[in-house]
Design an enzyme around this catalytic site. Structure first.
Site, short mmCIF file in Angstrom:
data_model
loop_
_atom_site.label_atom_id
_atom_site.label_comp_id
_atom_site.label_asym_id
_atom_site.label_seq_id
_atom_site.Cartn_x
_atom_site.Cartn_y
_atom_site.Cartn_z
N LYS A 10 0.84 -1.19 0.00
CA LYS A 10 0.00 0.00 0.00
C LYS A 10 0.88 1.24 0.00
CE LYS A 10 -3.78 -2.30 2.22
NZ LYS A 10 -4.44 -2.69 3.41
N CYS A 11 0.32 2.32 -0.54
CA CYS A 11 1.00 3.60 -0.59
C CYS A 11 1.38 4.02 0.83
CB CYS A 11 0.10 4.64 -1.23
SG CYS A 11 0.90 6.22 -1.51
N PRO A 12 2.56 4.51 1.02
CA PRO A 12 3.58 4.95 0.07
C PRO A 12 4.69 3.92 -0.17
CG PRO A 12 4.12 5.82 2.20
CD PRO A 12 2.86 5.01 2.38
N VAL A 13 4.49 2.66 0.23
CA VAL A 13 5.56 1.66 0.14
C VAL A 13 6.11 1.49 -1.28
CG1 VAL A 13 6.17 -0.76 0.59
CG2 VAL A 13 4.78 0.50 2.24
N ASN A 43 1.73 7.28 -8.50
CA ASN A 43 2.68 7.82 -7.51
C ASN A 43 4.12 7.48 -7.85
OD1 ASN A 43 0.59 8.96 -6.06
ND2 ASN A 43 0.43 7.25 -4.64
#
Length: 156
Positions: A10-13, A43
Protein backbone atom coordinates in the site's frame (compact mmCIF):
# COMPACT_ATOMS: atom_id res chain seq x y z
CA UNK A 1 17.87 -4.42 -14.98
CA UNK A 2 16.54 -3.93 -11.45
CA UNK A 3 13.10 -5.26 -10.49
CA UNK A 4 11.12 -3.80 -7.61
CA UNK A 5 8.25 -6.04 -6.54
CA UNK A 6 5.66 -3.88 -4.79
CA UNK A 7 2.70 -6.17 -5.46
CA UNK A 8 0.32 -6.01 -2.51
CA UNK A 9 2.08 -3.01 -0.98
CA UNK A 10 0.00 0.00 0.00
CA UNK A 11 1.00 3.60 -0.59
CA UNK A 12 3.58 4.95 0.07
CA UNK A 13 5.56 1.66 0.14
CA UNK A 14 5.87 1.25 -3.69
CA UNK A 15 7.26 4.78 -3.94
CA UNK A 16 9.67 4.22 -1.07
CA UNK A 17 10.93 0.92 -2.55
CA UNK A 18 11.41 2.57 -5.94
CA UNK A 19 13.21 5.55 -4.41
CA UNK A 20 15.59 3.19 -2.60
CA UNK A 21 16.29 1.37 -5.89
CA UNK A 22 17.02 4.72 -7.59
CA UNK A 23 19.26 5.79 -4.71
CA UNK A 24 21.30 2.58 -5.04
CA UNK A 25 22.15 3.17 -8.72
CA UNK A 26 25.72 4.04 -9.67
CA UNK A 27 25.21 3.99 -13.46
CA UNK A 28 22.36 4.30 -15.98
CA UNK A 29 19.91 1.46 -15.39
CA UNK A 30 16.41 0.25 -16.16
CA UNK A 31 14.16 -0.31 -13.17
CA UNK A 32 10.92 -2.28 -13.50
CA UNK A 33 8.40 -1.70 -10.73
CA UNK A 34 5.55 -4.19 -10.35
CA UNK A 35 2.42 -2.92 -8.60
CA UNK A 36 -1.20 -3.96 -8.30
CA UNK A 37 -3.14 -0.68 -8.46
CA UNK A 38 -3.37 2.47 -10.55
CA UNK A 39 -2.68 4.78 -7.61
CA UNK A 40 0.72 3.15 -7.10
CA UNK A 41 1.40 3.49 -10.85
CA UNK A 42 0.65 7.22 -10.68
CA UNK A 43 2.68 7.82 -7.51
CA UNK A 44 5.74 5.85 -8.68
CA UNK A 45 5.58 7.58 -12.07
CA UNK A 46 5.38 11.05 -10.48
CA UNK A 47 8.33 10.38 -8.19
CA UNK A 48 10.50 8.88 -10.96
CA UNK A 49 9.73 11.70 -13.39
CA UNK A 50 10.69 14.23 -10.72
CA UNK A 51 14.25 12.83 -10.90
CA UNK A 52 14.43 13.37 -14.67
CA UNK A 53 13.96 9.70 -15.57
CA UNK A 54 11.98 8.51 -18.57
CA UNK A 55 8.97 6.50 -17.40
CA UNK A 56 6.56 4.18 -19.21
CA UNK A 57 3.57 2.29 -17.83
CA UNK A 58 2.02 -0.98 -18.89
CA UNK A 59 -1.03 -2.88 -17.70
CA UNK A 60 -0.07 -6.57 -17.61
CA UNK A 61 -3.41 -7.95 -16.43
CA UNK A 62 -6.17 -7.38 -13.93
CA UNK A 63 -4.58 -5.69 -10.89
CA UNK A 64 -1.10 -6.07 -12.38
CA UNK A 65 0.95 -3.16 -13.70
CA UNK A 66 4.56 -2.51 -14.67
CA UNK A 67 6.26 0.88 -14.47
CA UNK A 68 9.55 0.98 -16.40
CA UNK A 69 12.03 3.65 -15.38
CA UNK A 70 15.04 4.55 -17.54
CA UNK A 71 17.27 6.07 -14.88
CA UNK A 72 20.18 8.33 -15.84
CA UNK A 73 23.73 8.12 -14.50
CA UNK A 74 23.93 9.47 -10.99
CA UNK A 75 20.15 9.77 -10.82
CA UNK A 76 19.95 7.54 -7.79
CA UNK A 77 21.77 10.16 -5.75
CA UNK A 78 19.19 12.84 -6.49
CA UNK A 79 16.47 13.52 -3.99
CA UNK A 80 12.88 13.68 -5.14
CA UNK A 81 10.77 16.60 -3.95
CA UNK A 82 9.32 15.96 -0.49
CA UNK A 83 5.74 15.86 -1.78
CA UNK A 84 6.59 13.09 -4.23
CA UNK A 85 6.63 10.52 -1.45
CA UNK A 86 4.01 11.78 0.97
CA UNK A 87 2.81 15.29 1.66
CA UNK A 88 3.16 14.62 5.38
CA UNK A 89 6.85 13.70 5.35
CA UNK A 90 8.92 16.03 7.56
CA UNK A 91 12.69 16.52 7.68
CA UNK A 92 15.32 18.21 9.83
CA UNK A 93 14.20 20.13 12.88
CA UNK A 94 10.55 19.45 12.13
CA UNK A 95 8.25 18.44 14.95
CA UNK A 96 5.46 16.09 13.87
CA UNK A 97 2.19 16.51 15.78
CA UNK A 98 -0.43 13.80 15.42
CA UNK A 99 -3.80 14.38 17.08
CA UNK A 100 -5.80 11.53 15.56
CA UNK A 101 -5.42 7.82 14.88
CA UNK A 102 -6.60 8.42 11.31
CA UNK A 103 -5.85 10.86 8.53
CA UNK A 104 -8.70 12.89 7.09
CA UNK A 105 -12.39 12.36 7.59
CA UNK A 106 -15.04 10.25 5.96
CA UNK A 107 -13.88 6.65 5.68
CA UNK A 108 -12.27 5.72 9.03
CA UNK A 109 -10.61 2.55 7.71
CA UNK A 110 -8.97 4.46 4.86
CA UNK A 111 -7.91 7.15 7.32
CA UNK A 112 -6.17 4.54 9.49
CA UNK A 113 -4.35 3.10 6.46
CA UNK A 114 -3.23 6.60 5.45
CA UNK A 115 -1.84 7.53 8.88
CA UNK A 116 -0.02 4.19 9.08
CA UNK A 117 1.47 4.82 5.62
CA UNK A 118 2.53 8.31 6.63
CA UNK A 119 4.26 7.07 9.79
CA UNK A 120 5.99 4.34 7.78
CA UNK A 121 7.14 6.94 5.24
CA UNK A 122 8.70 8.93 8.09
CA UNK A 123 10.74 5.85 9.10
CA UNK A 124 12.25 5.76 5.61
CA UNK A 125 13.60 9.30 5.63
CA UNK A 126 17.32 9.95 5.56
CA UNK A 127 16.82 12.75 8.09
CA UNK A 128 14.23 12.00 10.77
CA UNK A 129 12.04 14.62 12.46
CA UNK A 130 13.42 16.16 15.65
CA UNK A 131 10.36 15.12 17.72
CA UNK A 132 6.96 13.50 17.35
CA UNK A 133 4.06 14.47 19.60
CA UNK A 134 0.91 12.35 19.89
CA UNK A 135 -2.16 13.64 21.72
CA UNK A 136 -5.93 13.07 21.86
CA UNK A 137 -6.83 10.28 19.40
CA UNK A 138 -3.26 10.26 18.09
CA UNK A 139 -2.09 8.81 21.40
CA UNK A 140 -3.85 5.55 20.40
CA UNK A 141 -1.15 5.05 17.76
CA UNK A 142 1.47 4.74 20.52
CA UNK A 143 -0.43 2.05 22.47
CA UNK A 144 -0.06 -1.72 22.46
CA UNK A 145 -2.00 -3.23 19.54
CA UNK A 146 -1.46 -0.26 17.24
CA UNK A 147 -0.63 -1.10 13.61
CA UNK A 148 2.08 1.59 13.71
CA UNK A 149 3.74 0.58 16.98
CA UNK A 150 6.59 -1.32 15.30
CA UNK A 151 7.35 1.67 13.05
CA UNK A 152 7.37 3.97 16.09
CA UNK A 153 9.75 1.64 17.92
CA UNK A 154 12.06 1.74 14.88
CA UNK A 155 11.95 5.54 14.92
CA UNK A 156 12.82 5.57 18.61
Amino acid sequence: MVTVNAMGDKCPVPVIKTKKALDALTAPETIEVLVDNETAVANVTKMAQSTGATVTQEKLGEDEYKVTIQALAGEGSQTAPAGAVCDCVPTGDTVVVISSDKMGSGNDELGKVLIKGCIFAITQLDELPKKMIFYNGGAKITCEGSDSLEDLKNLE
